[in-house]
Structure formats: C-alpha cells, structure tokens
Design a protein around this motif. Structure first.
Motif, short mmCIF file in Angstrom:
data_model
loop_
_atom_site.label_atom_id
_atom_site.label_comp_id
_atom_site.label_asym_id
_atom_site.label_seq_id
_atom_site.Cartn_x
_atom_site.Cartn_y
_atom_site.Cartn_z
N LEU A 1 0.83 -1.20 0.00
CA LEU A 1 0.00 0.00 0.00
C LEU A 1 0.86 1.26 0.00
CD1 LEU A 1 -3.11 0.03 0.13
CD2 LEU A 1 -2.89 0.68 2.53
N VAL A 2 1.90 1.23 0.83
CA VAL A 2 2.79 2.38 0.93
C VAL A 2 3.68 2.49 -0.31
CG1 VAL A 2 4.56 3.46 2.40
CG2 VAL A 2 2.75 2.12 3.43
N GLY A 3 3.72 1.40 -1.07
CA GLY A 3 4.55 1.41 -2.27
C GLY A 3 6.00 1.11 -2.00
N LEU A 4 6.26 0.51 -0.84
CA LEU A 4 7.62 0.14 -0.47
C LEU A 4 8.19 -0.83 -1.51
CD1 LEU A 4 9.04 1.06 2.15
CD2 LEU A 4 8.63 -1.22 3.06
N THR A 5 7.34 -1.74 -1.93
CA THR A 5 7.77 -2.75 -2.88
C THR A 5 6.55 -3.27 -3.63
OG1 THR A 5 8.56 -5.00 -3.07
CG2 THR A 5 7.68 -4.39 -0.95
N ASP A 6 6.74 -3.69 -4.87
CA ASP A 6 5.57 -4.23 -5.57
C ASP A 6 5.50 -5.74 -5.44
OD1 ASP A 6 7.86 -4.38 -6.96
OD2 ASP A 6 7.05 -3.80 -8.92
#
Lengths: 281, 318
Positions: B165-170
């Motif tokens: 969600l935070v876009g840390l990793t896909d």
C-alpha cells in the motif's frame, strides 16, 4: 521540532499526538488482529486484500479449539502450575524479605547477595543441568517439578522486590505497636502485613506471569501431552501439519487473556514493582 | 532506576529484641539471629536446589563424555572445551547472538528513549498510551511469536499488504525468508522487550529537575540541543546499565528466537548460542558439549552481573 519551542505546560504540539497515535497503533493493532482473526469467518481469513473487520463473526474457531485439541488440559495444567509456583515463591520469599530487612544474622548480607546473583541467571543455563537432576529424582514429567522450577526461579526476584517494599515500611511502626503491648507476631500481622500488601500483590503478579509465560522449562521437563502447559501445547498446535490460523489465534487470545486482564486491573501494583525491581527482565 | 526507599535499609531494629523491649517478657526465646536465618532458609533451599546446585552439576557435566542423559558418563577432562571452542558452528552461533543482542538492544534503546520522552510530555490520554505500550511485556512469548508470524504471513498478513500500500515494494517483502529472518526477529524482539527499557528511562526522566530544561530554554536552546546537552547527560548512567544488562539478557534469550524462527527451514539463520545449546543437549544428546556452551553463557552472565551487583551494593550502602 520548531513547534516544540513554543511548548507550554498545558498545551502539546501536534507532533506529540502524532507520536502517541503511532505508539497506540503499533502496540494495539497486533492484539486487535489476533482477536479479529479468532472470530473471523473462514472465507474472510484468507481474503486478499486482508479484511480489517468482520461482517460474519463466529465463535467456531473456539469450538474447534476446545473440541479437537487438548487445549483445556493445557489450560488446567497452566493454572495449577502457575498458581502453585506463585503461592510457594511468594510465601517463602516474604519470610526471607522480612528477615533480610528486619533481622540480622551472621552471613545475612551474603545470603541476600547470593539470591540476587541467582536472579540474573538465564533459564537456558540452568535448564541443561536441571533436566539431569530432575530426571534422577523423578521430577521430570511432573507438575510438581515445574512448580519447584518456577518457584525457585521466581524466588530471587520476588525476594528482591519484596525486600524493597519492606524497606519502605518504617520499623518504628512495629516498634510502636510492640511498645503498646503487641507481640512481634501481632505487630507483623496488624502493621506490616497490611502495609506490605501492595508489594505482595505486585510480587505475585510477576511470579504468576513468569510461570504462565514460560516455555523453556515446560518444554524440556515435560514430555507427556497430558501434562503440558499452554505455551508448549500451543507451540505443538502451531507445528502440526496444517495451520488453522483462526483456531491458533483463538488459543492465543485465551492464553493472553488472563495476563491481560490481571495486568489491566493490577497495573499500578505492577508499575510499582517495576520501579522497585531494577533493570532485569 | 532503583527507587528503593531507604528508611530502614540494613538497620537491624535492635530495640525489638533488646532487654528492655517486650521480647524480654517471655523466657527461652530463640535468639533473633536464629529466627532471621530460619526465615531465609526455605528460599535459600529452593534456590540452592534448583539454581545453585545445578550450576555445580553443569561444571561436572562439562568435563564428562558427550552422551545423552541416562548414560554412564566418563571423565574426559577438557576434551569437550577443546572440541566446542574449535567448532565453527559454535563461533557462528556466538556471532549470531552478538548480532541479535546488539541489534535488538540498539533498537530498544533508541525507541525506549523516544517513547519515554513522548510519555514525559503532558497530553490527553498519556496514561492510556503508557498502559498500552507496556502490554507486550506481560504477553506470553508464545502469543507474541504466533501473532507476529500471522501478521507477517507472506500471503495473508497485513504487514505485506501495508508494505504494498505504501509502495515500499511491488513484490512481497518476505519477512520470513532466510535473508530477512534475523532482521525480522530483531524487530519482533524489540517490540516485545522495549517497554522495559522505556519504563526505566521514563522513571529516570521524572527525577530530572525541570529547571534544567527551563534554563536551557531561557538560553535559547532548541528542543534538539536541550535533548543532546541536558537530557542525555542526565540519562547516561541509566543507559549504560540498561544497555549492558539488556545485551546480556538478549544474548542468552532462548524462547523468542526458538519459537519465532528456531524450528524448521529458517532455524539455521537464527541459530544463536542458546538455540545451539538446546539442540546440542536435547536434540543430539551431547551433554558434554551442551554443558560447555551453557558454561560459556554462564561465565558471561556471571561477570556482567557481578560488576552490576557490586555497583548496586555500593550504591545501596552509602
């Protein structure tokens, strides 16, 4: 940080509230998730993305836990062992703490030091030889053995904690009672015991938590499934073939509940003990 | 950190048993010193039987043959020591223990200071937050480890979801993979054990005279400088003791490590000294080897606690 410069006694910056929010979430969400999973419907548990609420709450995981596992046996073993150990540890260490703060005998200082030293030992160090010793005298695979192990492991800390509580009760109170004609036993019963009660409650809490939470002693000293305590029983449930997460979380909820409830009610005693007990934990 | 009330420290109330006191009324009294010893005896017996005597037995085991419990053990001298101290797996586990202890104590200390400073502020709901943040400390370890394994589950855990969600990793973070397991273990241990550090620091903070900070403010010092030059020096001694003791305790921690990742495929990556000791002694039935490793930890613990207790006693006597 700049907002902090204008910080006044009665008004806090938004930063403080932001921090408070983060801390609250970090420490309550895992508990919420544990509880939520334990009442979720099977289909909801494995939803993607995860569901943060439940539309179809169910107690089915609890039913499975009670009906298809030995949970109730583990629970009763845990209760017996934890209360037994607490009773034993707190009563003997109350006597010791009274003696060490009120009476002098040759070597009393040494005894206090030895007990305190024992309190810094790690269970893994003791459990290796203890297993051998208990095995020789028939205390492995017995709840009595566990009670003795927890009580002995709890005594140094209990004694240390109670000692600091007893030190806070002025000896002059007892002296006054005895000048008024009370015997020493009466003085202890009517003056010292009521004043020491918060300390005894705090100490009991700590010992209870120690015994209730322990894994390593129970894991090594107990082999029979019928004698296992909750931590070992739960670890077995988790390690068995297919993990039934809602049921595991139900077991976790029920294992955590007693300590959580007593913590909520006896929090202030616990905090007092924490302050008095020093830095070991 | 030790808020011991010293009203009666170490003072024997001589008047209680003195000739003029009420005690003189009854004859044939057991002397006070005997009573004092009798009252301590049950505690001493328990601790001796279950803690001190086993230590002696441990020493004995360490110089005897490497066989499981129940076998006849032969004296082998220092052979076990030689074998263990030259085994790479022993030193590897010592290194893993050091990483685990230093990593988690470092995090515990930083977080402990931060949250203690936060809770030192006055704000609505402070009591509730203090209560919540101490919960991990009372939770059974098995509950902590099970809940975190579920939170960090690669398929259904909310932690993976949050990271996405935070876009840390896909892709998945993979908290429970060989490469990340030590880091994950350190984070979970920090969550569990930091309350103790926090509460000890908070207790110390509350004894600092507020006028020190006020003076700093008058001098125009910002929040950061006040922390660095006023608060931190005041916390120094408490922090030193805490860090020393916490490192020692994390170094010898067994249950969190073992329950969180010690069994199964991940175990090898977190095989700290306590875990290796357990496997050696109870898994492989090598008593002598297990005893040597337990002694190694005992020596470490003993030295640090003696240093600590010595200073404690000196402090108490003054």
């Amino acid at each position: 940080m700049l907002t902090r410069r204008r910080w006044r006694r009665d008004r806090s910056s938004p930063l403080v509230y932001l921090g408070a929010l983060v801390v609250t979430i970090a420490f309550s969400f895992p508990l919420y998730w544990m509880f939520l999973t334990s009442v979720k419907h099977r289909d909801e548990v494995f939803a993607d993305p995860p569901l943060f609420f439940t539309a179809r709450p169910t107690l089915d995981p609890y039913r499975r836990l009670v009906e298809s596992t030995n949970f109730l046996t583990y629970l009763s073993n845990s209760i017996v062992v934890a209360f037994g150990a607490t009773l034993l540890a707190v009563s003997v260490s109350t006597l010791a703490a009274y003696s060490l703060t009120r009476m002098r005998f040759p070597g009393s200082e040494k005894v206090a030091r030895t007990l305190l030293f024992a309190y810094t030992l790690a269970p893994i160090v003791i459990v290796v030889p203890l297993y051998g010793l208990f095995r020789d005298v028939g205390l492995t695979n017995s709840r009595l053995g566990l009670v003795l192990a927890y009580a002995s492991f709890g005594v140094p800390f209990s004694m240390w904690l109670l000692r600091s509580f007893f030190q806070g009760i002025p000896v002059s109170y007892e002296e006054a009672a005895m000048v008024d004609g009370a015997t020493r036993a009466q003085a202890v019963r009517r003056v010292v015991v009521p004043l020491a009660a918060p300390g005894v409650i705090a100490t009991s809490m700590f010992t209870l938590i120690l015994a209730w939470n322990d894994f390593i002693f129970a894991k090594i000293l107990i082999a029979d499934d019928g004698l296992k305590t909750l931590p070992v029983g739960l670890a077995d449930l988790f390690n068995s073939n297919i993990i039934d997460w809602p049921m595991i979380m139900a077991a976790a909820v029920l294992t955590a509940l007693p300590v959580l409830v007593s913590y909520l009610f006896l929090q202030r005693y616990l905090v007092a003990g924490w302050g008095a007990g020093g830095v070991v934990g | 950190m030790l808020t011991t009330n010293r009203t009666t420290t170490g003072r024997a109330p001589g008047s209680l048993a003195g000739p003029g006191g009420p005690a003189a009324r009854s004859r044939r009294r057991v002397p006070q010193s005997v009573w004092g010893f009798l009252l301590v005896l049950p505690s001493l017996a328990l601790v001796t039987g279950v803690v001190l005597y086993p230590l002696a037995y441990l020493l004995w085991l360490s110089v005897h043959s490497k066989l499981p419990f129940g076998s006849r053990l032969n004296f082998t001298g220092l052979e076990n020591f030689q074998e263990i101290l030259s085994a790479p797996e022993f030193w590897r586990s010592v290194w893993l223990s050091v990483v685990y202890a230093v990593g988690s104590v470092g995090l515990q200390t930083v977080l402990g200071i931060a949250v203690a400073l936060l809770l030192h502020q006055r704000f609505v709901g402070r009591g509730a937050i203090r209560m919540i943040s101490m919960i991990p400390y009372v939770l059974p370890t098995i509950v902590v480890t099970l809940v975190w394994r579920w939170l960090l589950d690669v398929n259904y855990g909310p932690a993976e979801y949050a990271a996405r969600l935070v876009g840390l990793t896909d892709r998945a973070v993979g908290w429970m993979t060989p490469g990340k397991i030590m880091l994950t273990l350190i984070l979970v241990s920090t969550w569990t054990f930091f309350p103790f550090v926090m509460i000890s620091i908070l207790a110390r903070l509350q004894t600092i005279n507020p006028s020190l900070w006020e003076a700093g403010m008058v001098d125009g010092a910002g929040a950061w400088r006040r922390f660095w030059h006023i608060t931190l020096p005041q916390l120094r001694s408490v922090l030193l003791t805490l860090i020393l003791l916490r490192i020692m305790f994390m170094f010898t921690k067994f249950d969190v490590v073992f329950l969180f990742a010690g069994t199964g495929a991940l175990g090898e990556n977190v095989e700290t000294l306590p875990v290796l000791t357990y496997i050696r002694t109870f898994g492989e039935g090598d008593l002598g080897g297990g005893a040597v490793m337990a002694l190694f930890m005992f020596a470490l613990l003993g030295t640090v606690s003696l240093i600590y207790l010595r200073s404690l006693w000196r402090e108490e006597r003054t």
